[in-house]
Write a protein that holds these residues in place. Structure first.
Motif, PDB file in Angstrom:
ATOM      1  N   ARG A 251      -5.213   7.835   7.321  1.00  0.00           N
ATOM      2  CA  ARG A 251      -4.376   8.381   6.229  1.00  0.00           C
ATOM      3  C   ARG A 251      -5.218   9.263   5.312  1.00  0.00           C
ATOM      4  NH1 ARG A 251       0.670   6.005   5.174  1.00  0.00           N
ATOM      5  NH2 ARG A 251       1.124   4.320   6.631  1.00  0.00           N
ATOM      6  N   ARG A 252      -6.409   8.774   4.964  1.00  0.00           N
ATOM      7  CA  ARG A 252      -7.262   9.523   4.031  1.00  0.00           C
ATOM      8  C   ARG A 252      -7.758  10.827   4.656  1.00  0.00           C
ATOM      9  NH1 ARG A 252      -9.626   7.507  -0.289  1.00  0.00           N
ATOM     10  NH2 ARG A 252     -11.728   8.043   0.373  1.00  0.00           N
ATOM     11  N   ASN A 254      -6.116  12.530   6.962  1.00  0.00           N
ATOM     12  CA  ASN A 254      -4.950  13.436   6.967  1.00  0.00           C
ATOM     13  C   ASN A 254      -4.766  14.057   5.586  1.00  0.00           C
ATOM     14  OD1 ASN A 254      -4.434  12.840   9.640  1.00  0.00           O
ATOM     15  ND2 ASN A 254      -2.934  11.235   9.170  1.00  0.00           N
ATOM     16  N   ALA A 255      -4.914  13.246   4.546  1.00  0.00           N
ATOM     17  CA  ALA A 255      -4.749  13.746   3.173  1.00  0.00           C
ATOM     18  C   ALA A 255      -5.803  14.802   2.862  1.00  0.00           C
ATOM     19  CB  ALA A 255      -4.842  12.585   2.183  1.00  0.00           C
ATOM     20  N   GLN A 256      -7.011  14.545   3.302  1.00  0.00           N
ATOM     21  CA  GLN A 256      -8.077  15.513   3.037  1.00  0.00           C
ATOM     22  C   GLN A 256      -7.799  16.845   3.742  1.00  0.00           C
ATOM     23  OE1 GLN A 256     -12.042  14.244   4.021  1.00  0.00           O
ATOM     24  NE2 GLN A 256     -12.941  15.916   2.831  1.00  0.00           N
ATOM     25  N   ASP A 259      -5.239  18.510   1.614  1.00  0.00           N
ATOM     26  CA  ASP A 259      -5.866  18.995   0.369  1.00  0.00           C
ATOM     27  C   ASP A 259      -6.579  20.330   0.611  1.00  0.00           C
ATOM     28  OD1 ASP A 259      -5.121  16.823  -1.187  1.00  0.00           O
ATOM     29  OD2 ASP A 259      -7.037  15.779  -0.988  1.00  0.00           O
ATOM     30  N   TYR A 278      -3.001   6.545   0.168  1.00  0.00           N
ATOM     31  CA  TYR A 278      -1.990   7.463   0.684  1.00  0.00           C
ATOM     32  C   TYR A 278      -0.864   6.778   1.444  1.00  0.00           C
ATOM     33  CZ  TYR A 278      -5.063  11.077  -0.959  1.00  0.00           C
ATOM     34  OH  TYR A 278      -5.827  11.872  -1.766  1.00  0.00           O
ATOM     35  N   TYR A 281       1.726  10.984   0.820  1.00  0.00           N
ATOM     36  CA  TYR A 281       1.027  12.188   0.367  1.00  0.00           C
ATOM     37  C   TYR A 281       2.099  13.047  -0.282  1.00  0.00           C
ATOM     38  CZ  TYR A 281      -1.952  16.294   0.193  1.00  0.00           C
ATOM     39  OH  TYR A 281      -2.699  17.360  -0.242  1.00  0.00           O
ATOM     40  N   SER A 336       7.274  13.997  -0.412  1.00  0.00           N
ATOM     41  CA  SER A 336       6.228  13.307   0.346  1.00  0.00           C
ATOM     42  C   SER A 336       6.240  13.778   1.787  1.00  0.00           C
ATOM     43  CB  SER A 336       6.437  11.794   0.270  1.00  0.00           C
ATOM     44  OG  SER A 336       6.310  11.362  -1.074  1.00  0.00           O
ATOM     45  N   VAL A 339       1.992  11.495   6.421  1.00  0.00           N
ATOM     46  CA  VAL A 339       0.536  11.351   6.286  1.00  0.00           C
ATOM     47  C   VAL A 339       0.066  10.141   7.108  1.00  0.00           C
ATOM     48  CG1 VAL A 339       0.573   9.859   4.222  1.00  0.00           C
ATOM     49  CG2 VAL A 339      -1.354  11.452   4.545  1.00  0.00           C
TER      50      VAL A 339
END
Ligand SMILES: *Cc1c(COP(=O)(O)O)cnc(C)c1O
Length: 363
Positions: A251-252, A254-256, A259, A278, A281, A336, A339
């Motif tokens: 998840r992190r 994917n978020a990065q 971003d 997340y 997201y 949302s 994510v």
């Protein structure tokens, strides 16, 4: 470009879960038993820094029974955010207490301690922040406020398994915390919830409340519910708990990626010292959010969710007058994106290209 629909949430259930469930079914012992006890022990060890975990049949039950065990009831007020899922306020109302709705901050959508301070009165018993979307609420600000006024903090951690603030895990700040194990959450048991607490008396009261008020068969000490978790569900939850660190990292990551690559939309802020997990997201679209979401779905086959379209204080179930400008701001703009850990590289590219194209077109 593949046009297979990318849903906003997708629970990952594999052969390990199926094997664990099969073993319980073969054992013939289906209700709350050894699997639940092991799940509680492992959840406390992995996610609560050794605090006690008491398993129940839903996140809503975890909130409700936690509040009852904390002594919340008729005549009391508990301050909650309005920008949340209704279960947060439902749990307060079901104890006979009154939920009082506070505004959020625009950054990270957590309940605003400055606004909470204006709502504290004679009847206020506690504050229930929500770690919305997997980002911890401002527990330092709220902790200070709670201490000044002699209030309890109760955490709605339904969306935030494993999130932390300056190294402290969510679920370990409040008098108790409630986690949800619903299929769309960061980990699941099918349906289920956990009450987390460092208070042994509160833990025992939740154990009684979930089981008709009994610690010993037919020696009912208090009036209670049947809110037990089954061993079938606990078996799923144990596998999911073991997989959680890897899935949170996915998840992190994917978020990065989002971003770094999204343009033309508001990106989710992360406060100092926060490990965001997340659950969602959540971007902001300054104008025309609903059209944007519809275009993502219809033109690009990408699911996106609005959490939540109606502030809880304005739902028919509550119908309260309150001026919550940041809540109103957020509910018109949030969107949302998928994510979840089931996304592959191609899915992430598709999401970025679609969002950037729609943002560039001023959709
Ligand atoms: C999911 C959720 C709940 C309720 O959990 P259930 O397991 O569905 O009962 C409560 N609060 C929040 C913020 C949630 O997202």
């Amino acid at each position: 470009m593949s046009k297979e629909f990318i849903p906003v949430a997708r629970p990952l259930i594999g052969s390990a879960e199926r094997g664990a469930v099969d073993a319980v079914l073969r054992s013939g012992m289906l209700a709350q038993g050894r699997e639940v006890a092991s799940f509680e022990q492992e959840f406390g060890r992995d996610l609560l820094d050794g605090r006690a975990a008491v398993a129940v049949n839903s996140g809503t039950s975890a909130l409700h029974l936690g509040l009852l065990a904390a002594g919340v009831g008729p005549g009391d007020e508990v301050v909650v955010p309005s920008f949340t899922f209704a279960a947060t306020a439902n749990a307060v109302a079901l104890t006979g207490a009154t939920p009082v709705f506070a505004d959020i901050r625009r950054e990270a959508y957590g309940i605003d301690p400055a606004h909470v301070a204006t709502l504290i009165g004679e009847r206020t018993r506690g504050i229930m922040p929500v770690h919305l979307y997997g980002h911890p609420a401002d527990m330092a600000g709220l902790g200070w406020l709670a201490e000044q006024h002699g209030l309890d903090l109760y955490e709605d951690a339904a969306q935030a398994h494993g999130a932390s603030l300056h190294g402290q895990l969510v679920g370990t700040f409040g008098r108790f915390a409630a986690f949800s194990l619903y299929p769309t959450k960061n980990m699941t048991s099918g349906e289920g919830g956990m009450v987390a607490t460092g208070d042994a008396e509160l833990a025992r009261t939740v154990q009684l409340l979930r089981n008709q008020g009994m610690a010993t068969q037919y020696a009912n000490e208090i009036v209670g519910f049947n809110a037990r978790m089954t061993d079938v569900h606990a078996a799923i939850g144990r596998v999911q708990l073991a997989d959680l660190p890897e899935r949170t990292e996915a998840r992190r990551a994917n978020a990065q990626f989002f971003d770094t690559n999204l343009t033309g939309v508001g990106l989710p802020a992360v406060a100092d010292g926060v490990v965001h997990v997340y659950h969602q997201y959540t971007i902001t679209i300054p104008e025309g959010r609903d059209g944007f979401a519809a275009a993502l779905r219809e033109e690009y086959a990408i699911g996106a969710g609005v959490y939540y379209p109606t502030p809880v204080h304005r739902l028919p179930a509550f119908s309260r007058d309150a001026e919550l400008p940041n809540t109103e701001w957020a509910k018109d703009r949030v969107l949302s994106l998928p994510v979840h850990p089931a996304l592959d590289d191609e899915d992430r590219e598709r999401i970025v290209n679609a969002v950037n194209a729609l943002a560039g077109a001023g959709a």
